[in-house]
Design a protein around this motif. Sequence first.
Motif, short mmCIF file in Angstrom:
data_model
loop_
_atom_site.label_atom_id
_atom_site.label_comp_id
_atom_site.label_asym_id
_atom_site.label_seq_id
_atom_site.Cartn_x
_atom_site.Cartn_y
_atom_site.Cartn_z
N TRP A 179 0.75 -0.97 0.02
CA TRP A 179 0.26 -0.02 -0.04
C TRP A 179 0.85 1.21 -0.04
O TRP A 179 0.64 2.39 -0.88
N ALA A 180 1.80 1.39 0.97
CA ALA A 180 2.72 2.59 0.91
C ALA A 180 3.51 2.63 -0.20
O ALA A 180 3.46 3.80 -0.53
N ARG A 181 4.00 1.88 -0.87
CA ARG A 181 4.39 1.76 -2.13
C ARG A 181 3.88 2.29 -3.33
O ARG A 181 4.22 3.26 -3.78
N ASP A 182 2.32 1.62 -3.55
CA ASP A 182 1.90 2.01 -4.79
C ASP A 182 1.34 3.44 -4.50
O ASP A 182 1.20 4.05 -5.29
N PHE A 183 0.79 3.65 -3.12
CA PHE A 183 0.05 5.09 -2.97
C PHE A 183 1.20 6.01 -3.06
O PHE A 183 0.70 7.27 -3.79
N ASP A 188 2.83 10.99 -5.92
CA ASP A 188 3.85 11.73 -6.77
C ASP A 188 3.45 12.02 -7.98
O ASP A 188 3.72 13.17 -8.64
N ALA A 189 3.20 10.97 -8.70
CA ALA A 189 2.78 11.19 -10.36
C ALA A 189 1.47 12.28 -10.42
O ALA A 189 1.32 13.08 -11.26
N PHE A 190 0.36 12.16 -9.48
CA PHE A 190 -0.75 13.13 -9.30
C PHE A 190 -0.09 14.56 -9.03
O PHE A 190 -0.58 15.42 -9.66
N VAL A 191 0.84 14.62 -7.95
CA VAL A 191 1.31 15.80 -7.68
C VAL A 191 2.04 16.56 -8.85
O VAL A 191 1.57 17.92 -9.20
N GLU A 192 2.71 15.69 -9.47
CA GLU A 192 3.60 16.36 -10.74
C GLU A 192 2.21 16.77 -11.78
O GLU A 192 2.61 17.95 -12.31
N ARG A 193 1.38 16.05 -12.00
CA ARG A 193 0.30 16.39 -13.00
C ARG A 193 -0.48 17.96 -12.42
O ARG A 193 -0.67 18.71 -13.17
N VAL A 194 -0.53 17.78 -11.19
CA VAL A 194 -1.36 19.05 -10.49
C VAL A 194 -0.33 20.29 -10.81
O VAL A 194 -0.73 21.44 -11.27
N ASP A 195 0.96 20.12 -10.45
CA ASP A 195 2.08 21.04 -10.64
C ASP A 195 2.14 21.61 -12.12
O ASP A 195 2.31 22.69 -12.39
N ALA A 210 -1.37 16.43 0.39
CA ALA A 210 -0.52 15.70 1.12
C ALA A 210 -0.96 14.21 1.00
O ALA A 210 -1.98 13.76 0.49
N PRO A 211 0.03 13.18 1.47
CA PRO A 211 -0.44 11.81 1.16
C PRO A 211 -1.68 11.35 1.98
O PRO A 211 -2.53 10.77 1.50
N GLU A 212 -2.08 12.02 3.20
CA GLU A 212 -3.17 11.61 3.93
C GLU A 212 -4.52 12.23 3.13
O GLU A 212 -5.44 11.55 3.03
N GLU A 213 -4.24 13.32 2.51
CA GLU A 213 -5.41 14.10 1.77
C GLU A 213 -5.51 13.27 0.44
O GLU A 213 -6.75 12.84 -0.06
N PHE A 214 -4.65 12.54 -0.17
CA PHE A 214 -4.42 11.80 -1.27
C PHE A 214 -5.51 10.38 -0.74
O PHE A 214 -6.43 10.12 -1.76
#
Length: 251
Positions: A179-183, A188-195, A210-214
């Motif tokens: 879970w930790a690896r896949d999330f 990270d990929a989602f943040v890059e797209r948002v940025d 943040a990871p908890e909000e994701f």
Amino acid sequence: MIDWLRGLRRRPEPVAPAMWTAVRRRAAWIGRLDDTRDRTLQALTSRFLHQKTISPVADLELDDAQRVLLAALCCLPLLEFGEEGLHGWSQLIVYPDAFRVNRTHLDAAGVLHEWEDELIGEAWESGPLILSWADVEADLAAPDAGFCVAVHEMAHKLDALDGVLDGTPALPREWQRAWARDFQQAFDAFVERVDRSDDSLAIDPYAAEAPEEFFAVCSEYHFSAPDVLHDTVPGVAAHLRRFYGPSPFER
């Protein structure tokens, strides 16, 4: 003392059938459950009402049917996890609408920053869960739009059970590692797209905070727009299906 302990352990009163029927009609996520999961949710809802205090504030009034509805929505993420997800807190506070909270942060230079946030929900790690009733009603009116503030805040409660709010709830060791690896990779990929202001994003950009909000935002999409979640982050969708069970809107 023995009588007092027995009182704590006694089986909670079941929800009245007519009231549960009204809940199923009002909340599409609940109305779509199969019989087995419906019975599980009824039992969890009874436990919630037995253990938690539901406190409307700021002149908001809630009748019994609305209290049962709120309890049922909060218990949706516990269909697989179970009543252990209710541990560690005792109160649901409900505002009539979005509410304001004061924030402070001491930066690395020792400067104290203060600001005010407007929220529709909040979950303290060892304190109450807080919801905006207006936003709960808005979610109920559009159950397949990707939003469910009650699920979002309950995801934070589940996340916090292991003592760390990081987007990874308490799980068996091997599953927790996967879970930790896949999330993290998906986050990270989602943040890059948002940025880079990717216009094709179908999930609320708030998930990049943040990871908890994701985790919490993806949990909302699991229940209310599972196809969107699967198309955007299929690995995360698979973990959440295992964690929460099948989505009521799964095709």
